[in-house]
Scaffold this motif. Structure first.
Motif, PDB file in Angstrom:
ATOM      1  N   SER A 181       0.843  -1.193   0.000  1.00 50.24           N
ATOM      2  CA  SER A 181       0.000   0.000   0.000  1.00 50.24           C
ATOM      3  C   SER A 181       0.877   1.241   0.000  1.00 50.24           C
ATOM      4  N   GLU A 182       0.339   2.324  -0.543  1.00 52.61           N
ATOM      5  CA  GLU A 182       1.009   3.615  -0.446  1.00 52.61           C
ATOM      6  C   GLU A 182       0.933   4.152   0.977  1.00 52.61           C
ATOM      7  N   GLU A 183      -0.040   3.646   1.726  1.00 48.40           N
ATOM      8  CA  GLU A 183      -0.202   4.038   3.118  1.00 48.40           C
ATOM      9  C   GLU A 183       0.359   2.936   4.015  1.00 48.40           C
ATOM     10  N   SER A 184       0.297   3.157   5.290  1.00 46.64           N
ATOM     11  CA  SER A 184       0.794   2.164   6.238  1.00 46.64           C
ATOM     12  C   SER A 184      -0.204   1.023   6.378  1.00 46.64           C
ATOM     13  N   ILE A 185       0.315  -0.167   6.715  1.00 50.37           N
ATOM     14  CA  ILE A 185      -0.504  -1.343   6.999  1.00 50.37           C
ATOM     15  C   ILE A 185      -0.102  -1.832   8.383  1.00 50.37           C
ATOM     16  N   SER A 186      -1.081  -2.009   9.256  1.00 48.80           N
ATOM     17  CA  SER A 186      -0.774  -2.408  10.630  1.00 48.80           C
ATOM     18  C   SER A 186      -1.855  -3.342  11.147  1.00 48.80           C
ATOM     19  N   GLY A 187      -1.587  -3.903  12.325  1.00 55.39           N
ATOM     20  CA  GLY A 187      -2.567  -4.764  12.979  1.00 55.39           C
ATOM     21  C   GLY A 187      -2.942  -5.986  12.167  1.00 55.39           C
ATOM     22  N   VAL A 188      -1.978  -6.567  11.460  1.00 55.75           N
ATOM     23  CA  VAL A 188      -2.275  -7.691  10.570  1.00 55.75           C
ATOM     24  C   VAL A 188      -2.417  -8.971  11.391  1.00 55.75           C
ATOM     25  N   GLN A 189      -3.506  -9.692  11.172  1.00 56.76           N
ATOM     26  CA  GLN A 189      -3.748 -10.970  11.825  1.00 56.76           C
ATOM     27  C   GLN A 189      -4.249 -11.964  10.783  1.00 56.76           C
TER      28      GLN A 189
END
Length: 633
Positions: A267-275
């Motif tokens: 992504s051009e943005e951030s990716i977090s909290g991946v489960q």
């Protein structure tokens, strides 16, 4: 707020064999400029994040290495280094010193294996400036070494893709870009070509030919080439709104029999909290990679958080570890014979066939290699990968005993029939030309063809000797019959005498005697017919009709029953008369003869016949011959 996005593999794109089923793993070496100027151009270390993104997005058997250079070589990660050690070495990289790209490229070219069969051999160089060294001599030496290393890379089939970081490398004529031109590579500019994360994804998809397939919702895949995007993404997709601090859930369909799945999100943005449940998750600033080993067929659910879900790109790589499984059934066919060959007992000719059935078995959990035991079973093999519906109707290239064939998967297998006269065993190799997945297909053990002998020929019985015997016997019987006919006796039912029942009298051949004097008393046309005499003496003892006697005497009547009045020779010089007609009246003296009964007539006896036309009547007088008449005969 939670947002649910459902992604699916939209099409299994087929391409060259090197993309779908590489003969050897690809090799990718990252060449990272870690000079001091990178502190200004890459403050957030997004170049290292992009390297991690690419390394984890590649298939698991890809050979990945790295060379980080400044004035000297700062870090070398050789292919095969563990992920933990690689992370530690990347974390220890600092931006300092000058830009000795010549030494860096030479080191990178040296990391490639000697296997020229690798499907892809690439160098991805990330730099923010030209070669720069403390003095002009060192700078020129580095430039010369850079040019020499670029030529070596071209000779080894290695292509260079250069990513220009920051704002200083704006002139494509700079010497640093010669590496891409010499090796038939390409140049990407950060910003102009997208973010570093987007540029790295484009290099993997467009240049390296990353296997797998994109997963798409509305807005995904915009950076793909137009012709590939049309085939990879469905029209429309799922629309979605920008969540406010919510969670996005991605559901990906997992094929049957897959040994490993890598799902990359960028992504051009951030990716977090991946489960992702029990699956392993690797994250970065702009990416997340989910790896599931031996997942069950069905749905892999991944949840994550991002400010802009529409900017997320998803790519899934199914990996298969498999072995071909081939079964062979031996079959014999008898060739047709002509009727002439069958009559001559010519033995039939036979053709021999082996009916082969090819499957592809999952062996990802089999440490023994999944070797085949025999033609009837698949020792060590797991599930049949081709039973998954995505393979139905797919065309597959394969070899049997080294001979290439193509076949269509139907019902989980490919069928092939071969002539088996010279065939003792079969072994198969399969090549899956399918960009939608990675296939690591092991060699299979040969399968012996269990042959059995041709049917034993049973000739038809030879009846010729028997026919000859029967013919001889028939000829003998015919001779006996002729002899018997000449000697036979005629049995006649005689009319009953006034003293008792009717008796049977045998009349032997050759006993005719006397003569018949015949007088036509009246006839239909009223003409006079002179009396006639018919000698019986000396004639063969056989049946005579009155019609025959009249004809021999020149008396011709119509069919009025004369042929049904029969005469036989009888005992004591008698002649036996029998009436077998329907309408004649025959009298012996004054006695009317019963139909079908024989009546003896002796010398000087008289027979009167009234014929069926009721107009013709004649008398027959039976007399003995005079001695002179016998001598005349």
């Amino acid at each position: 707020m939670t947002m649910l996005l459902i992604f699916c593999v939209t099409k299994n794109v087929r391409g060259e064999e090197k993309n779908g089923n590489p003969s050897a793993p690809g090799e990718l070496i990252f060449l990272l400029d870690t000079s001091a100027s990178m502190n200004a151009q890459d403050r957030d270390r997004e170049a290292i994040d992009a390297i991690r993104q690419a390394a984890y997005s590649l298939p698991s058997d890809y050979r990945v290495g790295l060379v980080a250079y400044n004035t000297d070589i700062q870090t070398v990660i050789v292919p095969g280094t563990s992920a933990v050690q690689m992370e530690e070495m990347l974390a220890g990289i600092t931006y300092t010193g000058y830009t000795n790209a010549g030494e860096g490229l030479a080191q990178a070219v040296g990391l490639f294996s000697g296997d020229s069969g690798a499907s892809d051999r690439c160098i991805v160089m990330l730099t923010d400036g030209e070669i720069d060294m403390p003095d002009s001599g060192a700078r020129e030496a580095s430039r010369a070494l850079y040019s020499e290393a670029a030529l070596q890379a071209r000779e080894q089939g290695v292509r260079m893709y250069i990513v220009a970081i920051g704002t200083e490398l704006t002139d494509p004529r700079l010497h640093i870009f010669d590496g891409a031109e010499v090796t038939d590579g390409a140049i990407y500019w950060e910003g102009q070509s997208g973010s570093l994360s987007g540029v790295m994804r484009r290099i993997l998809e467009e240049r390296i030919g990353l296997p797998g397939a994109p997963l798409t919702a509305d807005g995904a895949g915009d950076s793909l080439p137009e012709e590939r995007a049309k085939s990879a993404f469905p029209e429309g997709g799922l629309s979605h709104a920008r969540p406010e601090g919510g969670t996005v859930v991605l559901n990906a369909n997992i094929p049957k029999g897959v040994s490993r799945v890598r799902l990359a999100l960028t992504s051009e943005e951030s990716i977090s909290g991946v489960q992702a449940g029990q699956a392993q998750v690797i994250t970065g600033q702009h990416f997340a990679v989910v790896e599931a080993v031996r997942p069950s067929a069905g749905t892999l659910s991944v949840s994550y958080q991002t400010p802009d879900p529409a900017s997320v790109q998803a790519w899934m790589i199914p990996e298969y570890d498999a072995v071909p499984a081939i079964s062979a059934n031996y079959r014999i066919e008898e060739l047709p014979r002509s009727e002439k060959e069958i009559k001559r007992n010519v033995p039939p000719a036979y053709e021999h066939y082996a009916d082969l059935e090819l499957r592809l078995l999952d062996v990802s959990g089999d440490a023994s290699g999944g070797a085949l035991g025999d033609a009837s079973g698949y020792a060590g093999g797991g599930a049949n990968i081709w039973e998954d519906e995505r393979f139905e109707g797919m065309e597959v290239s394969f070899t049997v005993n080294g001979t290439p064939y193509t076949g269509i998967i139907q019902g989980g297998s490919i069928s092939l029939t071969l002539r088996a006269e010279e065939l003792k065993e079969v072994t198969a190799a399969v090549s899956m030309a399918d960009e939608g997945a990675v296939y690591r297909i092991r060699g299979a053990e040969p399968v012996q063809i269990e042959k059995f002998p041709d049917p034993e020929f049973e000739p038809l019985p030879d009846y010729r000797p028997l026919i000859a015997i029967l013919c001889a016997l028939a000829a003998g019987l015919a001779g006996l019959f002729v002899f018997w006919m000449g000697r036979r006796t005629t049995v006649i039912y005689m009319a009953p005498s006034p003293l008792g029942d009717g008796t049977k009298t045998a009349s032997k051949a050759g006993e005719y005697s006397g003569k018949l004097s015949m007088y036509v008393v009246r006839n239909a046309d009223g003409k006079d017919i002179p009396p006639q005499t018919y000698r019986l003496f000396g004639r063969r003892a056989r049946r005579l009709t009155l019609g025959q006697i009249l004809t021999s005497c020149g008396i011709k009547f119509d069919k009025i029953g004369a042929d049904d009045i029969i005469l036989y020779p009888g005992p004591d010089h008698a002649v036996i008369v029998m009436d077998q007609s329907e309408g004649c009246t025959v009298m012996r003296g004054m006695e009317i003869l019963k139909k079908g009964m024989g009546y003896p007539v002796y010398y000087n006896g008289k027979i009167t016949v009234s014929f069926e036309d009721e107009e013709t009547e004649m008398e027959l007088h039976y007399r003995n011959l005079k001695p002179g008449e016998r001598e005349e005969l």
